[in-house]
Write a protein that holds these residues in place. Structure first.
Motif, PDB file in Angstrom:
ATOM      1  N   LEU A  70      36.060  48.049  43.580  1.00  0.00           N
ATOM      2  CA  LEU A  70      36.087  49.205  44.479  1.00  0.00           C
ATOM      3  C   LEU A  70      35.298  48.956  45.756  1.00  0.00           C
ATOM      4  O   LEU A  70      35.204  49.822  46.611  1.00  0.00           O
ATOM      5  N   THR A 130      37.087  60.551  40.224  1.00  0.00           N
ATOM      6  CA  THR A 130      35.991  59.950  40.956  1.00  0.00           C
ATOM      7  C   THR A 130      35.306  60.959  41.858  1.00  0.00           C
ATOM      8  O   THR A 130      34.245  60.703  42.390  1.00  0.00           O
ATOM      9  N   ARG A 172      37.284  51.128  48.180  1.00  0.00           N
ATOM     10  CA  ARG A 172      36.980  52.548  48.304  1.00  0.00           C
ATOM     11  C   ARG A 172      35.652  52.765  49.003  1.00  0.00           C
ATOM     12  O   ARG A 172      35.405  53.792  49.616  1.00  0.00           O
ATOM     13  N   THR A 175      31.081  60.741  48.524  1.00  0.00           N
ATOM     14  CA  THR A 175      32.376  60.158  48.844  1.00  0.00           C
ATOM     15  C   THR A 175      32.869  60.712  50.175  1.00  0.00           C
ATOM     16  O   THR A 175      32.749  61.905  50.446  1.00  0.00           O
ATOM     17  N   GLY A 186      37.865  56.779  52.859  1.00  0.00           N
ATOM     18  CA  GLY A 186      36.909  55.762  52.440  1.00  0.00           C
ATOM     19  C   GLY A 186      35.475  56.199  52.714  1.00  0.00           C
ATOM     20  O   GLY A 186      35.227  57.200  53.386  1.00  0.00           O
ATOM     21  N   THR A 187      34.552  55.452  52.178  1.00  0.00           N
ATOM     22  CA  THR A 187      33.139  55.715  52.392  1.00  0.00           C
ATOM     23  C   THR A 187      32.497  54.463  52.977  1.00  0.00           C
ATOM     24  O   THR A 187      32.777  53.356  52.527  1.00  0.00           O
ATOM     25  N   LEU A 226      31.033  54.661  42.547  1.00  0.00           N
ATOM     26  CA  LEU A 226      31.991  55.635  42.028  1.00  0.00           C
ATOM     27  C   LEU A 226      31.873  55.770  40.516  1.00  0.00           C
ATOM     28  O   LEU A 226      32.864  55.777  39.785  1.00  0.00           O
ATOM     29  N   ALA A 257      29.995  58.082  45.921  1.00  0.00           N
ATOM     30  CA  ALA A 257      30.578  56.765  46.174  1.00  0.00           C
ATOM     31  C   ALA A 257      29.594  55.674  45.801  1.00  0.00           C
ATOM     32  O   ALA A 257      29.965  54.640  45.253  1.00  0.00           O
ATOM     33  N   TYR A 269      38.850  54.347  58.823  1.00  0.00           N
ATOM     34  CA  TYR A 269      38.704  54.091  57.396  1.00  0.00           C
ATOM     35  C   TYR A 269      38.096  55.307  56.699  1.00  0.00           C
ATOM     36  O   TYR A 269      38.566  55.740  55.632  1.00  0.00           O
TER      37      TYR A 269
END
Lengths: 563, 254
Positions: free
Chosen positions: B81, B2, B158, B32, B189-190, B67, B7, B184
């Motif tokens: 996701l 990924t 994600r 991302t 994470g995004t 992603l 993202a 986060y």
């Protein structure tokens, strides 16, 4: 040149009912903008209404046109009385009230209550049903005119206009009061009882109507008509006939009765209106909520549904089951099913019994019942229960976005919704079958009655899955469970009708079987009905689920209220 | 795998309502691990853009990829996701906060035990545990935002897409939400969120896009967009609003 901020009074102009009417027309017009199908539906609905009104007009004018003086009073009292009763009860049971102008929106405006009530009342008058009723009941004016000349016709016209005002005021006052009651959870049981009593009132009138049909005893009915004529139900409509028949003294009294009733209804409405206006702000005192115990998953699943698996299907069912009880709008629908489900079969199957006793050779339309007639009444209950789901996504409103974001498959969604609704409805249907069979004195019929109920209900679930996916519409986010958007009223009525006709068509085998199979149906009814209903529902969910999968965002847009 | 995909990628997203253009072709790449702020005045099309990006609103043209998974052709893959907190959308508010979390968790196919544990933690951290069985409909506006965020976070997405997460939130809760979001992002994470509060964006974001009249006007890292000036100056210049009133409202001052 600045105008002082603290002295605005010299600029204030009086707000009249005209403003409300114009506001309503404008809102209606804007709702139609760029929505061709809504305009079309509105036109079709209006044509239906006018066609219906025109035929009723000639029916009511018939005593005058045929010169039959005897029936004039009878027709006026019964037709008028039924109209008022219909306006009183139908909004509660079926159609809801058009809340284009939501009273809560006026809460912040400096309007005296009197202005607000007269304004909203005037706005409520501007609607197709009002016009249709006005046209229909104008038939009485013709009758009065034929027998009593111009003066009687004028009095009758005045009476009819007052009568229509009475109808609208009654519908508003009752739904508004009811909405207030249903909002507080403590009195919802009382509300159910009240609705039951109101629906029970239909029974005696139905008997009277059937009796009139059978031409039993006109003189006795004329007596009843005279009595009704002195109640608010008949007073406005019979005033003109009284003048025509030489009882001119009665007319002013009856008009007075009508006006007093309208005033009382408006006063009642204005009281409940106030609580409706602030209702949104204070929907009950903040209860000392018990501390949550156990895991959140255990909290969500109702105890009656604790057998559900803790997966997607289970959680959808659990949430829906909670909602059928916690959402006032849905709860009102459940109460309606319970009440109508019990009373309609009783009325259909007992309707004319009292009269066939004294009239043995009369035709047996009513009176002693038959498996066929029972099946038909069960069919009606079954399809009425299922049609509640015709706008099941509309109940959710924009909250449905959660399911769209989670990507719930359409078939799963529909099956779960059917299951949750059935948790409430199937026990009700069982009670209906048992109670009606016992009341009829035919306990052996329980099986096929339940079978017909379930079969029709299942077919209805299938039909309404499609209707709910394709013909969803948004419900206003008010606290009034009877409120609907303008335009949506017409859509709702037509879609409901369509769904019921389609369900009836699919369920016809159940009735045919009752007619053809005779005694064997007593035993086969339940298993066949169950299989038919479950099969139809699953097939419906399967097919409609595919449609739903392709239209998730479209459906969300349809049920999201426009702001 | 990924890593090579952004993202969130938007290509030529467009939408018009009744002939009125709301979004006129938006291209956007959200790297991302970035903290991405979507800025814009009222009516710029922020909500419409984000709704199309997460599958709530079907675009007239263009597409969205989470992603690398197409939101519109592979919705199941993309939505797994994704955590979303829409704005102006009701929650299933006749559930209590805990029930709502349980609903979202199981709806995402999570294990009930995990749902119980995470929900308890979230309710605790967000100071919602005291509300007990109060229905969400009776929550205050700020509490509704917090429970909405909890629902979006619960399944460990994600990518987190938040529409106006700081609106109607008091400073204490806002600090709490900021803290949670920063943790986060630090954990890989995004976050994409829309806002029109400059100082929040300036404080949090690594990347910024300014949306006005349905198109992206400026895009890049915070430093690229801001340059030497304050973000607010850039924003007002790009959007072209009027900053001072003249003679017209004289009656207000008296």
């Amino acid at each position: 040149m600045a105008v002082p901020l603290n002295a605005p009074t010299d600029q204030v102009r009086r707000v009249s009912a005209r403003h409300f009417v114009r506001l309503k027309l404008r809102v209606m017009g804007n709702n139609f903008r760029g929505q061709g199908w809504r305009v079309a539906l509105f036109l079709i609905g209006s044509l239906f209404g006018l066609w219906f009104a025109a035929s009723a007009f000639f029916g009511l004018a018939a005593p005058g046109l045929t010169g039959n003086d005897r029936y004039a009073m009878l027709v006026a009292a019964f037709a008028g009385g039924l109209t008022v009763l219909g306006w009183l009860l139908l909004p509660l049971v079926f159609f809801g009230v058009d809340e284009t102008l939501d009273p809560a929106r006026f809460a912040l405006l400096p309007l005296p209550r009197r202005t607000l009530v007269t304004g909203l009342f005037a706005a409520a008058l501007v609607s197709v049903p009002t016009i249709a009723v006005l046209v229909a009941l104008s038939g009485l004016v013709v009758t009065a005119g034929v027998f009593g000349g111009w003066f009687a016709a004028a009095v009758a016209a005045l009476g009819v206009v007052c009568g229509v005002l009475l109808c609208v005021a009654a519908a508003r006052a009752v739904t508004s009061a009811f909405a207030t009651m249903l909002r507080s959870r403590r009195v919802r049981d009382l509300a159910a009882v009240l609705l039951a009593v109101a629906a029970a009132l239909l029974g005696p009138l139905q008997i009277a109507g059937l009796a009139a049909f059978q031409d039993v005893d006109w003189d006795r009915l004329a007596g009843v008509a005279t009595v009704i004529g002195w109640t608010p139900f008949g007073a406005p409509w019979t005033a003109g006939i009284d003048v025509a028949q030489g009882r001119a003294w009665a007319a002013p009294l009856k008009l007075l009765i009508t006006l007093a009733t309208i005033a009382a209804l408006l006063a009642w409405w204005s009281r409940s209106l106030e609580s409706a206006m602030v209702g949104a702000a204070s929907s009950g005192p903040a209860k000392a909520s018990p501390a949550a115990t156990g895991g959140v998953v255990a909290q969500l699943f109702p105890r009656a549904a604790s057998w559900l698996k803790r997966d997607r299907f289970g959680v959808l069912v659990a949430r829906e089951a909670r909602y059928w009880w916690r959402d006032a709008r849905r709860r009102a629908n459940l109460i309606t099913i319970a009440v109508v489900g019990l009373f309609v079969p009783v009325m259909v199957n007992f309707g004319g019994q009292g009269f066939t006793v004294g009239n043995e050779q009369g035709f047996s339309l009513a009176g002693d019942t038959s498996p066929l007639l029972v099946s038909l009444s069960m069919l009606f209950v079954g399809l009425l229960a299922a049609v509640t789901l015709a706008n099941q996504f509309g109940f959710d409103g924009s909250a449905y976005a959660a399911n769209v974001v989670a990507g719930v498959p359409g078939r799963l969604e529909l099956r779960a919704r059917m299951t949750a609704f059935s948790l409430y409805v199937l026990p009700m249907l069982a009670v209906v079958a048992v109670v009606i069979a016992l009341v009829l004195g035919e306990p052996a019929w329980i099986g096929f009655m339940a079978g017909t109920l379930v079969g029709t209900y299942g077919a209805g679930l299938a039909v309404n899955s499609f209707v709910s996916v394709l013909g969803a519409y948004s419900l206003p986010e008010t606290s009034n469970p009877f409120a609907m958007n303008s335009g949506a009223g017409m859509v709702k009525s037509l879609l409901t009708l369509l769904a019921m006709v389609a369900t009836g068509a699919i369920a016809v085998p159940m009735v045919v079987a009752a007619a053809l199979l005779g005694d064997a149906w007593l035993w086969l009814g339940l298993p066949l009905g169950l299989a038919y209903g479950v099969g139809a529902a699953l097939l419906g969910a399967h097919l409609a689920g595919d449609v739903l999968d392709r239209r998730l965002p479209e459906l969300l847009a349809m049920v999201t209220p426009r702001r | 795998m990924t890593g090579e995909h952004p993202a969130l990628a938007l290509r030529g997203l467009a939408k018009s309502f009744d002939g009125k253009i709301a979004v006129a072709g938006v291209d956007l790449d959200v790297p991302t691990g970035s903290f991405y702020g979507l800025l814009g005045p009222n009516g710029a099309g922020k909500t419409t853009t984000l709704s199309m990006a997460v599958g709530l609103l079907r675009p007239d043209a263009g597409g969205a990829w989470v992603l690398g998974r197409d939101v519109w052709t592979d919705p199941v893959g993309a939505k797994q996701l994704l955590g979303v907190m829409p704005d102006g959308v009701r929650l299933f508010d006749r559930l209590s906060g805990g029930e709502l979390l349980a609903y979202h968790g199981l709806l995402r196919g999570m294990d009930p035990a995990v749902v119980d544990q995470r929900a308890a933690e979230l309710l605790d951290v967000l100071a919602l545990a005291d509300a007990g069985r109060t229905l969400v409909v009776d929550y205050s506006a700020g509490m509704k935002k917090k429970i909405g965020l909890a629902c979006a976070l619960l399944h460990g997405p994600r990518l987190l897409v938040l529409d106006e997460p700081f609106e109607a939130v008091d400073p204490v809760s806002a600090a709490l939400i900021r803290d949670i979001l920063q943790r986060y992002v630090a954990g890989g994470g995004t976050v994409v969120f829309s806002s029109h509060v400059m100082e929040v964006v300036q404080r949090l974001c690594s990347h910024v896009a300014i949306l006005a009249e349905g198109t992206i006007k400026r895009v890049g890292t915070l430093e690229q967009v801001r340059g030497e000036r304050s973000l607010e100056e850039v924003f007002v210049e790009v959007v072209g609003g009027r900053t001072a009133t003249g003679e017209e409202l004289a009656w207000l001052s008296r």
